[in-house]
Design an enzyme around this catalytic site. Sequence first.
Site, PDB file in Angstrom:
ATOM      1  N   CYS A  94       2.509  33.373   0.824  1.00 51.80           N
ATOM      2  CA  CYS A  94       3.982  33.226   1.169  1.00 51.80           C
ATOM      3  C   CYS A  94       4.146  32.112   2.399  1.00 51.80           C
ATOM      4  CB  CYS A  94       4.398  34.753   1.605  1.00 51.80           C
ATOM      5  SG  CYS A  94       4.517  35.834   0.386  1.00 51.80           S
ATOM      6  N   GLY A 127      10.244  40.021 -11.966  1.00 50.45           N
ATOM      7  CA  GLY A 127       9.303  41.201 -11.513  1.00 50.45           C
ATOM      8  C   GLY A 127       8.712  40.950 -10.224  1.00 50.45           C
ATOM      9  N   CYS A 224      14.420  44.066  -0.151  1.00 49.98           N
ATOM     10  CA  CYS A 224      13.427  43.525  -0.550  1.00 49.98           C
ATOM     11  C   CYS A 224      13.819  42.077  -1.269  1.00 49.98           C
ATOM     12  CB  CYS A 224      12.855  44.350  -1.847  1.00 49.98           C
ATOM     13  SG  CYS A 224      12.262  46.233  -1.370  1.00 49.98           S
ATOM     14  N   CYS A 225      12.996  41.172  -0.958  1.00 51.58           N
ATOM     15  CA  CYS A 225      13.107  39.780  -1.344  1.00 51.58           C
ATOM     16  C   CYS A 225      12.968  39.815  -2.765  1.00 51.58           C
ATOM     17  CB  CYS A 225      12.234  38.774  -0.599  1.00 51.58           C
ATOM     18  SG  CYS A 225      10.595  38.935  -1.125  1.00 51.58           S
TER      19      CYS A 225
END
Length: 368
Positions: A94, A127, A224-225
């Site tokens: 990330c 997902g 949530c991203c």
Amino acid sequence: MSSSPWEPATLRRVFVVGVGMTKFVKPGAENSRDYPDLAEEAGKKALADAQIPYSAVDQACVGYVFGDSTCGQRAIYHSLGMTGIPIINVNNNCATGSTALFMARQLIQGGVAECVLALGFEKMSKGSLGIKFSDRTIPTDKHVDLLINKYGLSAHPVAPQMFGYAGKEHMEKYGTKIEHFAKIGWKNHKHSVNNPYSQFQDEYSLDEVMASKEVFDFLTILQCCPTSDGAAAAILASEAFVQKYGLQSKAVEILAQEMMTDLPSSFEEKSIIKMVGFDMSKEAARKCYEKSGLTPNDIDVIELHDCFSTNELLTYEALGLCPEGQGAMLVDRGDNTYGGKWVINPSGGLISKGHPLGATGHLCPVSS
């Protein structure tokens, strides 16, 4: 004469002279494109913004997580050019986008290059993120062990459990309510309405945020991203390069930028808040304030890593915007949006803008 065998280096000033990005989109959507096309759009926009040709770029640092080796070369060769320059591929989960920027800045700061392209892209799967290689140790195995020992592990995706339990720990320790985290999701979706590059541009009520699909426990999908396809680029330059090309009017100096990895406290203190990165964010911020000579009171706008609403609140405290344990009070005061003390994630944040890993990321730069 210095008693140290190492003389302190004189580091050069570094400026951002051009930026560009694509709209972030849902993976597999009709308007999704392959990574070379995404990189081409972001790269060409950044060069056009800087008003320089690709031939003026000395090196390129290219970030992505999901893809085969040397995607960076393929992304650049047939769109921006083949000039023989070093192209360095960066994969740092990330933090990938900010790591590419960090490397590009260091190359200029240390006098190795005059102009560097920092480019990041991602073409993701639908997902939640999963494990790609099941025949070897996963990098987060010790994180998962800590989580299991404290709260257990369910069949839900691991990342929402980590950040969900970090939020639960905060509630247990400081009395924070689930509404405080939901308000952050509400705020970020509200901000994204004004960002044409955002994956989502819909505004919701607080009730809608809290009643949306459950991802894990109190964390709903609007907190949530998402996974995303997209690209972003920045052209970094030295002071001499800025003067040579007459870019003074558009050059934005990076006054400070820090990159941290885990400290012993991430594991030794058996805290999920510490395990998800609180102390390294706090230390990165401290170093940025020290090097820039600024304090949180000098800052107006903040973009921070809101992979989940819980992490945004934790990061308020890590950045020193409020004392530890008082992030909920900052939310209640409205000090994270327009009309408050800071505007935090005006882009919509990762929660609404989207999170293509190579084109986004957790960083602590201070610019002027």
